[in-house]
Design an enzyme around this catalytic site. Structure first.
Site, PDB file in Angstrom:
ATOM      1  N   CYS A 138      -3.179   2.291  41.893  1.00  0.00           N
ATOM      2  CA  CYS A 138      -3.666   1.033  42.460  1.00  0.00           C
ATOM      3  C   CYS A 138      -3.499   1.031  43.981  1.00  0.00           C
ATOM      4  O   CYS A 138      -2.397   0.816  44.491  1.00  0.00           O
ATOM      5  CB  CYS A 138      -2.890  -0.129  41.822  1.00  0.00           C
ATOM      6  SG  CYS A 138      -3.319  -1.719  42.540  1.00  0.00           S
ATOM      7  N   CYS A 141      -2.390  -2.333  45.443  1.00  0.00           N
ATOM      8  CA  CYS A 141      -0.969  -2.670  45.248  1.00  0.00           C
ATOM      9  C   CYS A 141      -0.071  -1.825  46.158  1.00  0.00           C
ATOM     10  O   CYS A 141       0.883  -2.333  46.726  1.00  0.00           O
ATOM     11  CB  CYS A 141      -0.513  -2.398  43.811  1.00  0.00           C
ATOM     12  SG  CYS A 141      -1.701  -2.809  42.555  1.00  0.00           S
ATOM     13  N   ASP A 142      -0.348  -0.534  46.263  1.00  0.00           N
ATOM     14  CA  ASP A 142       0.609   0.381  46.891  1.00  0.00           C
ATOM     15  C   ASP A 142       0.163   0.936  48.240  1.00  0.00           C
ATOM     16  O   ASP A 142       0.937   1.610  48.923  1.00  0.00           O
ATOM     17  CB  ASP A 142       0.872   1.589  45.953  1.00  0.00           C
ATOM     18  CG  ASP A 142       1.422   1.138  44.612  1.00  0.00           C
ATOM     19  OD1 ASP A 142       2.086   0.087  44.580  1.00  0.00           O
ATOM     20  OD2 ASP A 142       1.193   1.832  43.600  1.00  0.00           O
TER      21      ASP A 142
END
Ligand code: NAP
Length: 312
Positions: A138, A141-142
């Protein structure tokens, strides 16, 4: 006893909840994740949902959830562990299903499966070992952890190209590694990708191994045409090679295709009377938010038709 239990709170499940509440069905929606929205909550920007261009995926998920809340949809936080048929029913009698979860059991006459799909894995050495230490599924997200660093994205679809574009905003360099010599992603995304100076596409190549010590340091990349392998120094790899349907729990109950997608007609009806499917977990041509939302609406209409004239 419910008229309807919806499993999953992505766009398909939330759309089904809105339509079910408006139809006056006695229903609950079961969600596994603490945040509603399904796969879109990890999407930085959704640019093709009609009427809301450029919306952030998380925000869109919140809007969908608010809509269902406004109509009074009841959400149950639970992980479904199985669905059992208690009574098959008949032409004149509604069936009964038991939805078993880690937070109680729920009896219902109909079920809409809206469990969506999850990320495919590369299944290569180093992948499991370095999850959270340089391997991610992701970018939204990261990605922020890789500011100023070198990353690779593996895949050639919409998600891979979107991830590469997203990462290019803060990474010094982004490699897009794709196994063929053309991308599957939509043209508009490709044009944006090819216009970015810090993205380099590595064509006809696959990642054979992810290597490092405490965290990822390099990838072993093979050119599938000439079989040459090279080490590619990166701080992280984002795997974006597609999705697999989250349908394992239901394969004994309903017919699925060889990849696990639920086989259903246009109205969402599966091979089990009273069980309907909506969204990415069903077999279909196009998996998009708009088609998931449409599936949810369709499935509820089918539930209503199915229950007409049946004794409950
Ligand atoms: P996808 O479209 O299925 O693309 C997967 C990509 O990964 C393909 O390029 C495929 O290569 C490659 N691949 C598959 N297995 C591989 C392996 N083992 N090793 C290396 N490469 C591999 O999946 P997605 O990009 O995750 O998208 C999922 C769905 O969501 C799609 O329907 C997509 O259109 C939709 N989506 C839409 C949007 C949007 O419209 N804004 C955004 C995100 C997602 P090949 O090309 O060679 O098969």
């Amino acid at each position: 006893m419910y008229d309807l239990v919806i499993i999953g709170s992505g766009p398909a499940g939330l759309s089904a909840a809105v339509y079910a509440k408006r139809a006056g069905l006695n229903m609950i929606i079961i969600e596994k994740n603490p945040v509603s929205g399904g796969q879109i909550i990890d999407t930085y920007e959704v640019d093709n949902y009609l009427g809301i261009p450029g919306v952030n995926g998380f925000d869109l998920g919140m809007k969908f959830r608010e809509h269902a809340d406004k109509l009074g949809a009841e959400f149950v936080d639970a992980t479904v562990t199985g669905v059992e048929c208690v009574d098959k029913g008949s032409d004149t009698k509604a069936p009964v299903y038991k939805v078993v979860t880690d937070n109680g059991e729920f009896e219902t006459h109909t079920v809409i499966l809206a469990t969506g799909a999850h990320h495919s894995k590369l299944q290569i050495p180093g992948e499991e070992e370095f999850i959270g230490k340089g391997v991610s599924y992701c970018a939204t997200c990261d990605g922020a952890f890789y500011r100023g660093k070198v990353t690779a994205v593996n895949g050639g679809g919409d998600v891979a190209v979107e991830d590469a574009i997203f990462l290019s905003r803060f990474c010094s360099k982004v490699y897009l590694i794709h196994r063929r010599d053309e991308l599957r992603a939509t043209k508009i995304l490709q044009e944006e990708l090819f216009g970015l100076d810090n993205i380099e596409v590595i064509w006809d190549s696959v990642v054979k191994e992810i290597k490092g010590e405490d965290k990822v340091t390099h990838l072993v990349v093979e050119n599938v045409k000439n079989k040459e392998t090279n080490n590619l120094d990166v701080d992280g790899i984002f795997v974006a090679i597609g999705i697999v349907p989250s349908t394992d729990l239901f394969e004994n109950l309903i017919d699925c295709d060889e990849k696990g997608y639920v086989i259903a007609s246009e109205d969402g009806a599966t091979s089990a009377p009273g069980i309907f499917v909506a969204g990415d977990s069903r077999k279909k041509r196009l998996r998009q938010i708009v088609t998931a939302v449409a599936d949810g609406a369709n499935a509820v209409t089918s539930v209503q038709d199915f229950l007409v004239g049946k004794e409950k």
